[in-house]
Write an enzyme that holds these catalytic residues in place. Structure first.
Site: not given
Ligand code: DAS
Length: 369
Positions: A53, A67, A100, A133-134, A206, A326
């Site tokens: 992103t 986007y 990602s 971020t993923d 995240k 467990e």
């Molecule tokens: N699809 C997500 C990624 O590329 C977009 C982001 O949040 O960066 O990880």
């Protein structure tokens, strides 16, 4: 007295303005001394761009969540942030241009090798990796385990594309470069700068998928960065980077380690499938404290009997899995993932198994990293 033609506003001394000395009294040090004041050489930071992103673009400024990721090339990212020049000499490399969620083990290895090569260069003082971020938390942890350096490595992303109102990428990137250029950021392992916080690449996850305050560590951030200044409050205690026993230069392929997700009614079929797919380890993302449904205990025992490592993690985002609580891990010869979530446990198990460790060594590694 020769006044500088272009007086950068940020150099105006507010005290002089307040005391009425104003602009006329403002003189640069060089004109007073009649010679240039030597400026300390700025650190050199290399920015490795992978997509996400932070390189995304939306159709309009109100598109903060709709986007296309991985569109803006690194040279445009840098051209759009001239403020970087105030903290470091920066240059960019486009390693990948992908969202990602599409990262593979091969992407991780290629990125790790590039980081490792760059930190060996004496003229490179720090590294920034721009990333989606993923899976940012997985890449940050991977680099934390395999890059043998004490130089700062900072992974950064954004939750909104640069085209959106109140986009977060520019400040996140400025913060990342500022931290990567800071001597006091060295030796703290791989860092993640998002939303004014400096988090450990090991701990950060995240936690929220729709707002800028998305990344958190259950153990808290290492510090904060505000206007280019680092404020540290703690340091990592787990092994990382220069203290790691692992080295990206020692391997080219990550062993297959997969994850099965626990839930009510979970059948044994996923366990059986991976057990017959040639994996080297299986992460069980259990409910609660890494609980395993009774019907899946037998399935995991069969997987273990094939020489595949079984690692109990938890789908619960906070806490840590207790050994022999467990499940009788000693009896079954299983490993617990400690506080690592399933995706981070997968990274550590894969890195550890590049050295073909047994279950006792693997558990030691999960305690230490
Ligand atoms: N699809 C997500 C990624 O590329 C977009 C982001 O949040 O960066 O990880």
């Amino acid at each position: 007295m020769q006044l500088p033609l272009q007086l950068p506003l940020q150099l105006l001394n507010p005290l002089k303005l307040v005391t009425g000395l104003g602009l006329a009294a403002f003189v640069s040090l060089s004109s007073l001394s009649g010679c240039a004041v030597a400026q300390p050489a700025k650190p050199t930071v290399v920015i490795l761009a992978t997509g996400g992103t932070i390189a995304g673009a939306g159709a309009s400024a109100v598109n903060s969540a709709t986007y296309a990721a991985a569109k803006v090339p690194v040279d445009k990212l840098l051209a759009g942030l001239p403020e970087l020049a105030s903290v470091a000499n920066v240059r960019g490399e486009q390693v990948f241009q992908i969202a990602s969620e599409s990262f593979t083990n091969d992407n991780l290895v290629k990125l790790g090798k590039r980081v490792s090569a760059l930190v060996k260069q004496p003229d490179v003082d720090g590294i920034v990796v721009t990333h989606g971020t993923d899976t940012l938390e997985e890449t940050a942890y991977f680099l934390n385990l395999v890059v043998r350096t004490s130089k700062p490595i900072v992974v950064v992303g954004s939750m909104r594309p640069g085209t959106a109102l109140s986009a977060d990428g520019a400040l996140n990137l400025f913060d990342a470069v500022s931290v990567a250029a800071s001597k006091d950021a060295g030796g703290k392992g791989v860092l993640v700068t998002m939303n004014d916080e400096i988090n450990s690449g090991r701990d950060v996850v995240k936690l929220v998928n729709i707002k800028t305050e998305a990344f958190k560590s259950q153990w808290g951030p290492l510090g904060m960065i505000v206007e280019g200044n680092n404020y540290w409050f703690r340091a990592p205690v787990k092994r990382h980077t220069a203290q790691s026993e692992f080295n990206i230069d020692d391997f080219d392929v990550l062993p297959a380690v997969e994850i099965v997700y626990g839930y009510g009614n979970m059948p044994r079929s996923a366990v059986d499938l991976f057990g017959n797919a040639g994996v080297k380890a299986l992460i069980h993302a259990g409910t609660g404290n890494g609980s395993v449904a009774d019907r899946n205990v037998a399935a995991l025992q069969e997987v273990r009997a094939k020489g595949i490592q079984v690692i109990r993690s938890s789908r619960v985002p906070a806490g840590f899995v207790l050994r022999n609580a467990e499940q009788p891990d000693d009896k079954y010869d299983w490993v617990v993932a400690h506080d690592l979530n399933p995706q981070k446990a997968r990274i550590l198990a894969a890195v550890a198994l590049t050295r073909g460790v047994d279950s006792k060594e693997l558990q030691r590694i999960f305690w230490q990293y």
